[in-house]
Design an enzyme around this catalytic site. Structure first.
Site, short mmCIF file in Angstrom:
data_model
loop_
_atom_site.label_atom_id
_atom_site.label_comp_id
_atom_site.label_asym_id
_atom_site.label_seq_id
_atom_site.Cartn_x
_atom_site.Cartn_y
_atom_site.Cartn_z
CB SER A 138 51.60 24.74 37.36
OG SER A 138 51.05 23.46 37.59
CE1 TYR A 151 53.49 24.77 42.80
CE2 TYR A 151 51.55 23.88 41.70
CZ TYR A 151 52.90 24.17 41.70
OH TYR A 151 53.66 23.86 40.59
N1 LIG Z 1 57.39 19.02 39.24
C1 LIG Z 1 56.16 19.28 38.86
O1 LIG Z 1 55.29 18.38 38.82
C2 LIG Z 1 55.79 20.67 38.43
C3 LIG Z 1 54.59 20.87 37.74
C4 LIG Z 1 54.22 22.16 37.37
C5 LIG Z 1 55.03 23.23 37.68
N2 LIG Z 1 56.21 23.03 38.36
C6 LIG Z 1 57.02 24.19 38.70
O2 LIG Z 1 58.33 24.03 38.27
C7 LIG Z 1 59.20 24.82 39.07
C8 LIG Z 1 60.39 23.99 39.52
O3 LIG Z 1 59.95 22.97 40.40
P1 LIG Z 1 60.55 21.48 40.37
O4 LIG Z 1 59.46 20.59 40.01
O5 LIG Z 1 61.79 21.46 39.59
O6 LIG Z 1 60.81 21.26 41.93
P2 LIG Z 1 62.18 21.18 42.76
O7 LIG Z 1 63.09 20.15 42.23
O8 LIG Z 1 61.74 21.11 44.18
O9 LIG Z 1 62.87 22.58 42.44
C9 LIG Z 1 62.48 23.76 43.03
C10 LIG Z 1 63.72 24.61 43.18
O10 LIG Z 1 63.34 25.88 43.71
C11 LIG Z 1 64.25 26.23 44.73
N3 LIG Z 1 63.55 27.08 45.68
C12 LIG Z 1 62.42 26.80 46.38
N4 LIG Z 1 62.10 27.81 47.20
C13 LIG Z 1 63.04 28.76 47.00
C14 LIG Z 1 63.28 30.04 47.55
N5 LIG Z 1 62.46 30.56 48.47
N6 LIG Z 1 64.35 30.75 47.11
C15 LIG Z 1 65.18 30.23 46.18
N7 LIG Z 1 65.02 29.04 45.63
C16 LIG Z 1 63.96 28.31 46.03
C17 LIG Z 1 64.69 24.92 45.35
O11 LIG Z 1 66.00 25.02 45.92
P3 LIG Z 1 66.23 25.27 47.50
O12 LIG Z 1 65.26 24.39 48.22
O13 LIG Z 1 67.65 24.92 47.70
O14 LIG Z 1 65.96 26.73 47.71
C18 LIG Z 1 64.73 24.00 44.15
O15 LIG Z 1 66.02 24.02 43.54
C19 LIG Z 1 58.35 25.32 40.24
O16 LIG Z 1 57.94 26.66 40.00
C20 LIG Z 1 57.15 24.41 40.20
O17 LIG Z 1 56.01 25.00 40.74
C21 LIG Z 1 56.60 21.77 38.73
#
Ligand SMILES: NC(=O)c1ccc[n+]([C@@H]2O[C@H](COP(=O)([O-])OP(=O)(O)OC[C@H]3O[C@@H](n4cnc5c(N)ncnc54)[C@H](OP(=O)(O)O)[C@@H]3O)[C@@H](O)[C@H]2O)c1
Length: 246
Positions: A138, A151
């Site tokens: 991130s 986080y």
């Molecule tokens: N969106 C942002 O602004 C942003 C910025 C920087 C970095 N990121 C990073 O990008 C990555 C993806 O996040 P996103 O933004 O796409 O959010 P998201 O749509 O909430 O996706 C997160 C995914 O991770 C899965 N997940 C969460 N906990 C889990 C667990 N214990 N076991 C297995 N699966 C799990 C969730 O599915 P289930 O709930 O069904 O398990 C969901 O499909 C993350 O690492 C996040 O930190 C996001």
């Protein structure tokens, strides 16, 4: 990275950034396995993209991670790419008592899981002609947003781990790639909270173009600034960002 002809496990690939990457890898003819905790999300993905393979797995659980790695290696012996994408983000007020279980689950999901999954897949990947670990960190790895302190700590640690992993594997055929998103409009933390963020498809298109070019550190938007900033600049970004989200 060669983005065709791989067998790829994407944790948390049922939604958001993981899904956007999964569908692009699928479109390029890769074999894609996606894991997550919610069956309805995995079933929805499978309905939309019948070629995808899904696994229910809570990567925060050490036992489930081990079982996932063993079953994926058994059923998909060609597996050569792991995308450590699953993540959660919680607001935490450090002046109030929070159960350790809640804190620990954030560390388990965002940090312990990717480290352990790299260990669990390493010896298998070491036998492949080409392989890759892709860790999603991130922009907050470089400058923390204080209202999501656990986080940010996990993402800073995952960035550090990724550098060490890349160094240790530099003479091997395993690439170590870091994807550094800025705020992206996904359901992270809760639906609607990241509306101000980058469009997820535009972000994923950028990641794909950079992967194809062979880049190993792929940032986007404000995460480019944060990941390349001097310590003085980071102090200024820290003040501005935390004032804005106060
Ligand atoms: N969106 C942002 O602004 C942003 C910025 C920087 C970095 N990121 C990073 O990008 C990555 C993806 O996040 P996103 O933004 O796409 O959010 P998201 O749509 O909430 O996706 C997160 C995914 O991770 C899965 N997940 C969460 N906990 C889990 C667990 N214990 N076991 C297995 N699966 C799990 C969730 O599915 P289930 O709930 O069904 O398990 C969901 O499909 C993350 O690492 C996040 O930190 C996001």
């Amino acid at each position: 990275m060669n983005i065709d002809g791989n067998t790829i496990l994407i944790t948390g690939g049922g939604s958001g950034i993981g899904k956007a990457l999964a569908t692009r890898f699928l479109a390029r003819g890769n074999e894609v396995i996606v894991c997550g905790r919610r069956n309805e999300v995995l079933d929805g993905l499978k309905k939309q993209y019948p070629g995808v393979h899904t696994r229910n797995c809570d990567v925060a659980s050490g036992n489930e991670r081990k079982e996932l790695a063993e079953s994926v290696i058994r059923e998909f012996p060609a597996i050569n790419v792991l995308v450590n994408n699953a993540g959660i983000q919680r607001r935490v007020d450090l002046t109030r008592e929070t159960g350790w279980g809640i804190t620990r689950s954030e560390v388990d999901t965002n940090l312990n899981a990717p480290i352990n999954l790299c260990q669990l897949f390493y010896s298998h990947f070491a036998q492949k002609q080409s392989a890759a670990f892709i860790n999603v960190t991130s922009g907050l790895s470089f400058v923390p947003l204080a209202n999501v302190p656990i986080y940010c700590a996990t993402k800073a640690a995952l960035h550090s781990f990724t550098l060490s992993l890349r160094w240790q594997l530099k003479d091997s055929q395993i690439e170590v790639i870091e994807v550094i998103p800025p705020a992206v409009d996904t359901d992270l933390q809760a639906p609607g909270l990241h509306k101000f963020g980058a469009n997820v498809d535009e972000f994923a298109d950028h990641v794909f173009a950079e992967l194809e070019k062979g880049e190993t550190e792929i940032a986007y938007g404000t995460a480019i600034t944060a990941s390349r900033a001097s310590r003085e600049d980071l102090n200024i970004i820290f003040e501005h960002m935390n004032e804005a989200f106060h």
